[in-house]
Structure formats: structure tokens, C-alpha cells
Design a protein around this motif. Structure first.
Motif, PDB file in Angstrom:
ATOM      1  N   ALA A  58      42.754  48.566  40.879  1.00  0.00           N
ATOM      2  CA  ALA A  58      41.799  49.443  41.565  1.00  0.00           C
ATOM      3  C   ALA A  58      40.643  49.810  40.645  1.00  0.00           C
ATOM      4  O   ALA A  58      39.469  49.737  41.040  1.00  0.00           O
ATOM      5  N   ALA A  59      40.957  50.198  39.420  1.00  0.00           N
ATOM      6  CA  ALA A  59      39.907  50.638  38.490  1.00  0.00           C
ATOM      7  C   ALA A  59      38.949  49.500  38.177  1.00  0.00           C
ATOM      8  O   ALA A  59      37.730  49.673  38.199  1.00  0.00           O
ATOM      9  N   ILE A 107      48.703  48.629  40.152  1.00  0.00           N
ATOM     10  CA  ILE A 107      47.861  49.125  41.248  1.00  0.00           C
ATOM     11  C   ILE A 107      46.671  49.890  40.674  1.00  0.00           C
ATOM     12  O   ILE A 107      45.517  49.677  41.076  1.00  0.00           O
ATOM     13  N   ALA A 108      46.971  50.762  39.716  1.00  0.00           N
ATOM     14  CA  ALA A 108      45.901  51.570  39.111  1.00  0.00           C
ATOM     15  C   ALA A 108      44.878  50.692  38.395  1.00  0.00           C
ATOM     16  O   ALA A 108      43.662  50.906  38.512  1.00  0.00           O
ATOM     17  N   GLU A 126      49.626  43.036  49.364  1.00  0.00           N
ATOM     18  CA  GLU A 126      49.389  44.379  48.813  1.00  0.00           C
ATOM     19  C   GLU A 126      48.137  44.405  47.938  1.00  0.00           C
ATOM     20  O   GLU A 126      47.368  45.371  47.949  1.00  0.00           O
ATOM     21  N   MET A 176      40.649  45.907  49.411  1.00  0.00           N
ATOM     22  CA  MET A 176      39.905  46.357  50.599  1.00  0.00           C
ATOM     23  C   MET A 176      39.628  47.857  50.514  1.00  0.00           C
ATOM     24  O   MET A 176      38.554  48.322  50.872  1.00  0.00           O
ATOM     25  N   GLN A 177      40.623  48.608  50.045  1.00  0.00           N
ATOM     26  CA  GLN A 177      40.463  50.062  49.951  1.00  0.00           C
ATOM     27  C   GLN A 177      39.305  50.451  49.028  1.00  0.00           C
ATOM     28  O   GLN A 177      38.691  51.504  49.194  1.00  0.00           O
ATOM     29  N   MET A 178      39.015  49.619  48.060  1.00  0.00           N
ATOM     30  CA  MET A 178      37.924  49.935  47.132  1.00  0.00           C
ATOM     31  C   MET A 178      36.563  49.984  47.818  1.00  0.00           C
ATOM     32  O   MET A 178      35.627  50.590  47.297  1.00  0.00           O
ATOM     33  N   ALA A 179      36.437  49.360  48.998  1.00  0.00           N
ATOM     34  CA  ALA A 179      35.192  49.503  49.764  1.00  0.00           C
ATOM     35  C   ALA A 179      34.868  50.971  50.015  1.00  0.00           C
ATOM     36  O   ALA A 179      33.700  51.368  50.036  1.00  0.00           O
ATOM     37  N   ALA A 205      34.387  45.638  46.738  1.00  0.00           N
ATOM     38  CA  ALA A 205      35.570  45.119  47.430  1.00  0.00           C
ATOM     39  C   ALA A 205      35.464  43.612  47.637  1.00  0.00           C
ATOM     40  O   ALA A 205      36.427  42.871  47.404  1.00  0.00           O
ATOM     41  N   VAL A 231      45.559  42.542  48.259  1.00  0.00           N
ATOM     42  CA  VAL A 231      44.430  42.523  49.193  1.00  0.00           C
ATOM     43  C   VAL A 231      44.178  43.919  49.773  1.00  0.00           C
ATOM     44  O   VAL A 231      43.018  44.352  49.905  1.00  0.00           O
ATOM     45  N   GLU A 232      45.242  44.648  50.074  1.00  0.00           N
ATOM     46  CA  GLU A 232      45.071  46.026  50.577  1.00  0.00           C
ATOM     47  C   GLU A 232      44.357  46.912  49.554  1.00  0.00           C
ATOM     48  O   GLU A 232      43.452  47.692  49.894  1.00  0.00           O
ATOM     49  N   ILE A 233      44.787  46.820  48.301  1.00  0.00           N
ATOM     50  CA  ILE A 233      44.164  47.635  47.243  1.00  0.00           C
ATOM     51  C   ILE A 233      42.668  47.323  47.150  1.00  0.00           C
ATOM     52  O   ILE A 233      41.831  48.220  47.056  1.00  0.00           O
ATOM     53  N   ALA A 290      36.781  48.644  41.139  1.00  0.00           N
ATOM     54  CA  ALA A 290      35.803  49.699  41.418  1.00  0.00           C
ATOM     55  C   ALA A 290      34.660  49.688  40.414  1.00  0.00           C
ATOM     56  O   ALA A 290      33.504  49.864  40.788  1.00  0.00           O
ATOM     57  N   LEU A 310      37.927  40.809  46.234  1.00  0.00           N
ATOM     58  CA  LEU A 310      38.663  39.895  47.121  1.00  0.00           C
ATOM     59  C   LEU A 310      38.415  38.432  46.740  1.00  0.00           C
ATOM     60  O   LEU A 310      39.342  37.612  46.769  1.00  0.00           O
TER      61      LEU A 310
END
Lengths: 140, 140, 140, 140, 140, 140
Positions: free
Chosen positions: E71-72, E67-68, E99, E105-108, E116, E101-103, E75, E120
Motif C-alpha cells: 500500500a505504501a 499489505i502495509a 488480494e 485498487m484501494q489506493m485510488a 492505483a 489487486v484489492e489493495i 501510494a 496494477l
């Protein structure tokens, strides 16, 4: 808005000095002065290329140029002192406080909410220092 | 330039759809369509927040908003597809090719020559695809 | 961990308020308050989109969401205040101090040792301010 | 410049300690010490990988390595404390103040004038703290 | 999820090899192979530090570590090949497609909508290549 | 290494042309040519400021300047075409392939493993195109 800078006959350095004064005002002079004892040639380059060459070009008005600069610096998020200088410069060339806030909010879309927040708090600092003439006299 | 978007009574999604169509045109629709099978909710957010909320705000004209977006995306240098979409969007909302070139050149000052070069070559691609009719009739 | 946020009937703003309170606690309220006199609409957007839309989605638990946020902010390295808020938020939603340290150390691999070091020193500051309840009561 | 670090028989940790002492001097020790109560393992990794593995490699002299590090940190613009440590390290391994200023000015080309300015002002701070031995005794 | 990696007696290199195989699978082997003729020592460092040291640490499960990383990388937005490798790695260690996809999207929120979107679309590519067998047992 | 560029009497543009030819060779000419139909003035600025002003300064040898540039571009990770041009330029001014690989590996420490990997794969491409004659005759 017509571009107030001198004819091509003027040297880049002189044109840069006039552009810096018109755009960045006191904050620009402080940057140049701070370079004197560490990298005086860089002060010359700063006057010549960004201000003597780029900001002096007639193809885009200064208000539009400052929109671009404020947006870029807020989006990159790693140049806080320069962002503040250009928020002030934006006011100097005719952007209103409300317009600057719009630009910074929009950066949430392209660079994320933290970049927008840090830009807005930079603007809050600048606005707090400057008298709110609400940019009624578009300059220069 | 007056803001052409609907009254607050309209839903954010509908307002976003209209703003996206006016600003990004076909390129915007392609992005939304491409999200359909991977993250359809994100297409909704994209319409609602950037377009329904931000671009629909009356405080800054669309031409100014696209200057900010083009500058930010060129300066960050890590979002080539979106930069191209917004160079086209810039033409859609009334920026001339020459003005877009000015914005991108200016980014050399704030993000370095590679960022400006890559932005200019992105613009070259976009301009080559589109008939040069965009600039004379400021849109929307 | 079940997602504690309200049913879709609730407004995005109200859902965002509850999510912000649960995740960011006091630090979140301070950010919203600080926006009141510069960009109150942006406080609304901040509640609505990140918190009302994204963090309220059921597809990923809050602990995982904060791992993603801490990693992203540490890796980007240009949003120190927000990184601190989310290190605290990580503790609020059940990450232990040791886990947060693991996430930050891992960023050395993806964003370099300076990013990891600056993240670790941010965590040191946050941990020093907060009583070490060692996150015994995973929240919310 | 010959590479002063020990034979491969030495452990990575010991080799890293010696390299850190030779390159970063006191500033390096302070970083390691500051990690003791938050992430002591990370201090070990910092000694082992960057200093025990990379800086100890014979294929590039330390002066060249510090040019690379100063340039990278100034260009990224999001690691001010580490940039200062490595400006000092550059002096330690034989770069002159004037050469460091050249490197930082050059970053205006690749990362923009704000990155160069912030690098130059970081150098100004470091130079003001250190006695100007003008790096007459190239070290190590 | 228990950490499947060997006891400390194993060498870092061997531990790294096992971790790389478990996490990145074929994609990881391809990276190591591609380094053979340009920088074979770097392949060793890659196995030893990220995989032998960091991913092998017991303090955070592999699902959380991916996850980390996802995300990194999303971003930062400047490491597309590595983002794809780690989207696949995320599936390998038990994240579901939904999940991931959730990570992304959250980067937006933290890095902007372009980051993001590009994340995606990277996920869309990875999901299209891999048979959807990874997600059937949502873990943990 | 002495600096081969002309006396101050020469115009910045002419000095820049000579520096570009000596440093970037064919790749530099291609960039200038590619700008002709989109932003010819920017080609002039590129010759004048980076090459006529900065690279022509006597205070740092060209080998050191290319170390700085390669490091910066690899660390930023968002300017792949320019990184390739400067890997080739590094060979042109006397860096060996092995030294360039060292610089790129070192970037793992400051910008993360993905930045180093992408830099190494860029170097692999450049080395594969050029006959390996570049290194033995340090130029200029």
C-alpha cells in the motif's frame, strides 16, 4: 481575458510587483513582507521569476494559470498556506467559488480523496473570510 | 464550450464511456483494455467515477479540467504515463500546444524545475507522435 | 472476518453510508457534515466510491483494508487529519493499538523516520482521546 | 571537521545517544521522550540506525550531513517538525544562519517556491527562539 | 501465521538474512548483490534494520506487513522497482493475487487513480513472470 | 572554495551559462539543447534563475550546494534524470564518489530505503559511465 501586464521595457521586478498585486493581492504582500527579515533576496526572486517572468507571459490567461496552480498545490498536498493564497488569487482573477470547488473535487481522481478534502476545507476557510461577491467582477 | 455529455438519465458507466472517448480518445481505450485481465472492475470504476461522475459535471468546461489535470500530474511527478495521456487529452479538448507548454513551465514555480522539465519532455514526446492538427479544431 | 455490508441490490449510496458508519464511525459523519455547505456532491461521491464501491468489496477483509490505508496515509505524510480518522477506523475494525504502532514503525523503512514519527504521534493523539478498550470487541 | 563519535567498540545505542546529543541537542531528547509511552522500541531504533549507524560514519562531516538533511526535509515538505529540529541541528554542527537560508532558498529550484517559503518560515521560527550566537562556535 | 524468525540470540544481520530470504526471496538477494560494488555497508543496513529489526518483530504477521508495504509503495508512486519486489513478497508470505489487486485498487481512494493504475500494471508484470503457484493456498 | 562566477555587472543569462558549464558540464548543455524545439524560453529561465541567480550566490560554496541538490532529488524520488545530472555535477564541483554514496545512504533515514536504493543505483550508473578521475581534482 487580456493580459494586463506592462511592456517588456519594464523591469522584471516591477512587472512582478504589478502581477503579484493583481493576482495575490494582500496575501501576496504579506508573504513578501514576512521574508524581509529572514531572506529579503528571496522576496525579490519571488517577484521576479514567478510573477515577473511566468505569470506575466501572454501565452495563457490568468484564469487558466490559477486553475493550474490551485490544482497543483491541492494535488501535492504539502503547501497549505500557498493553496489558500491561490484560492483567493483564483477569485481575484475571475474564477467563481463553484469553479474552484470543481477543480478541488477533481483532484480526488489524481491525488486521492484526502488531497481533495483538504483542498475543499482550505477553500471553505478562504470563502468564509472573504465577502461573497461571488466573483461577479472578473479581475484584474 | 458546452459540455457534450448525456442527460442524467444515462448510466454512470455509459456516461463515463462517452466522456472517456471524447477526452482521452485511443489512449483511454488502451488503459481500459490493459485492465481487462488484471482488474476488470477497476476499469469500470475508472469509467464511472472520474469520467462518469467528475468530468461529466457541468460546472467546469473540459479545457479547464484538463489544465487542472496536466498541472497536477506534472507537479506530482510520479505518474508519467498518465501525464502523457492527459497532454494528448488536453489537445483533444482544445488546448493548444503552446498553452500546454505554458502550464508545464509554470509548474517550475510550484513543484520545481525538474518537474517542469520532465513535463516538457513528456509533451515533446506526445507532440512528436501526433500530427499537429489537434490545436486548430478545438474538440470535442 | 465476514464482510457485513448489504447485497448488491442496495444503492451505492446506502451501502456507502453503512460502510462509513461501521468503519469511520463519528469521525466519518463529521467529514460528511463538514462538506455540506461547501461541496455536498463530494460527500455523496465520498460515500459512493470509497465506501460504497471499494470498502464494500468482499475480496479483502476490513482489517486488511485499514492496514493498507493507515500505511499509505502515514507514508504519504500529507494528510494528517485523514490518518487520524483511519487510526480510529483501524481500532473500529479490529486492529489493536500495538498492531497500529507496528504498521507505523514499519513506515520508517519505506517513507523515512519523519513519516513514521509523525504517524506515531498522530496515533498517540488518537489513543489519548479514545478510551482504551484495547479493541476487545473487534468491529464490525 | 573531525567526527567526534566513539570507537566501533561502543554499542550502536550508546553511539547513537552521543550522536543525537551532539547533533539535535534538547530537541532530540524531546523526541525520544515523546516516544516513551507509545513506541519505546522506536526510540531505540531512532538512536541506533540514524544516529548510531549513519551520522556516526566517518565518510562525511556533520556539517555536510545536516546540509543534506535540511535540503531533503524542506524539499519533501511534509515533515515540518523534523525540519525545525534539523535547522537547529544545523546551527549546532556549525552551519550559519545565512548558510541555512541559502540551502532553503535553493530548494525553490528543485521543489518549488512553496517548499522554499515554508522552509524559510520554519527557519524564521527556529532563529527567533534561539539566541543569535550566529553560530560563532562551530559545534561539535 | 507464526513468525518464522530466530530467537533474539541471533545477530541482527543473520536474522535479517533469514527474513529477507523468507520474504523477498531471489529479488531480495539481487538487491543485496547489486549493492556490493557501490555501497556494501548499505546492504548490511538493509538486512539489519528493515529485515533484522522491523520484519522480525513478533507484533504483526508478515501477511499484514506486506499489505502495509504494498500500500505504501503504491501510494507514494516513486519506487516502482521496490513495489514489484514487494508484490512478489506478498505472494511469498501468503497474499493471493486477488488480494493484492484489492489493495492496489484501494489506493485510488488515497493516492489517486494514476497511483492505483501504475500499481496494477506493476502487479500484472509480476504475475506474468511468476507461475501462478503462489496463490493456490490462500493464506491465512 | 571560492565562487568562480562573474561580477554582478554580467547579465543573469551569461552568469547562468558560465555556472551551468562549470557545474553540470555536458549534461547541462544537453538539457538546454533538448528544450530548443519545445520551450526555448524555459532554457533561458533555467540558465537565469537556478544558475544565474541561485548557484551564483556567494553565500554557500558549490560543494555544499550540490550536497543539498543531490539530497533533495534523491529524497523526492521522482526526478531520476535530474538526480543523475547532479551526481555528475557533484563530482564536477569536488565531491568524491564516497561522499556522494554517504549522502544517498543518509536519505534512507529521511525518505526511506527505496529512495536511498534508487539514488545509489543512479550513482552506480553515473560512476560506471565516467572515468574515475573526477574526484581527485576538485573543480572548479
Amino acid at each position: 481575458m487580456t493580459q494586463p501586464f506592462p511592456a517588456p521595457a519594464t523591469s522584471r521586478l516591477e512587472r512582478g510587483r504589478q502581477a503579484l498585486a493583481a493576482i495575490d493581492g494582500e496575501a501576496g504582500h504579506r508573504v513578501v513582507a514576512a521574508l524581509a527579515d529572514i531572506a529579503p533576496d528571496f522576496a525579490t526572486y519571488l517577484l521576479e521569476f514567478p510573477f515577473g517572468d511566468i505569470y506575466s507571459r501572454p501565452g495563457l490567461d490568468l484564469r487558466s494559470r490559477e486553475i493550474a496552480t490551485i490544482a497543483a498545490l491541492a494535488a501535492m498536498g504539502n503547501a497549505a498556506p500557498q493553496l489558500k493564497v491561490h484560492i483567493e488569487a483564483g477569485l481575484n482573477v475571475g474564477l467563481t467559488r463553484a469553479e474552484i470547488v470543481e477543480i478541488l473535487m477533481q483532484m480526488a481522481v489524481y491525488a486521492g480523496f484526502p488531497a481533495a478534502l483538504n483542498g475543499l476545507f482550505a477553500a471553505k476557510d478562504v470563502f468564509a473570510r472573504a465577502p461573497d461577491t461571488a466573483s461577479p467582477t472578473p479581475a484584474p
